[in-house]
Design a protein around this motif. Sequence first.
Motif, PDB file in Angstrom:
ATOM      1  N   ASN A   1      -5.545  33.610  13.105  1.00 23.01           N
ATOM      2  CA  ASN A   1      -5.890  33.167  14.453  1.00 23.01           C
ATOM      3  C   ASN A   1      -4.750  32.393  15.100  1.00 23.01           C
TER       4      ASN A   1
ATOM      5  N   TRP B   1      -8.060  39.302  20.864  1.00 21.86           N
ATOM      6  CA  TRP B   1      -9.027  38.407  20.243  1.00 21.86           C
ATOM      7  C   TRP B   1     -10.456  38.954  20.285  1.00 21.86           C
TER       8      TRP B   1
ATOM      9  N   GLN C   1     -11.087  30.208  17.459  1.00 22.52           N
ATOM     10  CA  GLN C   1     -10.239  30.585  18.586  1.00 22.52           C
ATOM     11  C   GLN C   1      -8.791  30.743  18.136  1.00 22.52           C
TER      12      GLN C   1
END
Length: 177
Positions: free
Chosen positions: A43, A51, A101
């Motif tokens: 990530n 993503w 994220q």
Amino acid sequence: PWWLTALRILMAALLICALAGPVLNPDRDALKGSGPVILAVDNGWASASQWRARQTLIEAYISRAERHSRPVILIGTASSRDVRLETMGPQKAREAVATLQPMPFNPDRMKLAEKLENSLKDQGPHSVVWLSDGLDYGQGKNFTDALARISGDAEAVTIAIPESGTGALGLRAGAGT
């Protein structure tokens, strides 16, 4: 005629089967091992361009684990410094996917491997899935070797890499900078 009724019944049965989406080989996607399914997700900055596709793939692996009644450990390779390893059920893992994220720096895969090895040693076989961002960072081979040790079986390690042409995007300086 009787054959027309039989044909209609056959057509209805075929339509029902087609809409139901039967699974012809339910174990083809089986994960090896018997312990938790470890999802190691790159990530870092290079994963940001794709993503949403990465989240969809993570959710697919969570569904596979759920079909086999296996818990999940979800951890990002770029955020492994401050993250505590947690074994989760499928619903909690899906909630964690939403909070994972991309980070604006490189993954630290070896730090994650060390954390996994220390936390999971002697806990039996695991399935390990590494969702790579497609870049090596000089750690790829060592990381896959560590994942094989963690899983207890090199065949229990799955590496998912981005399709060709969908890798990291970069920036370059504009005119006059």
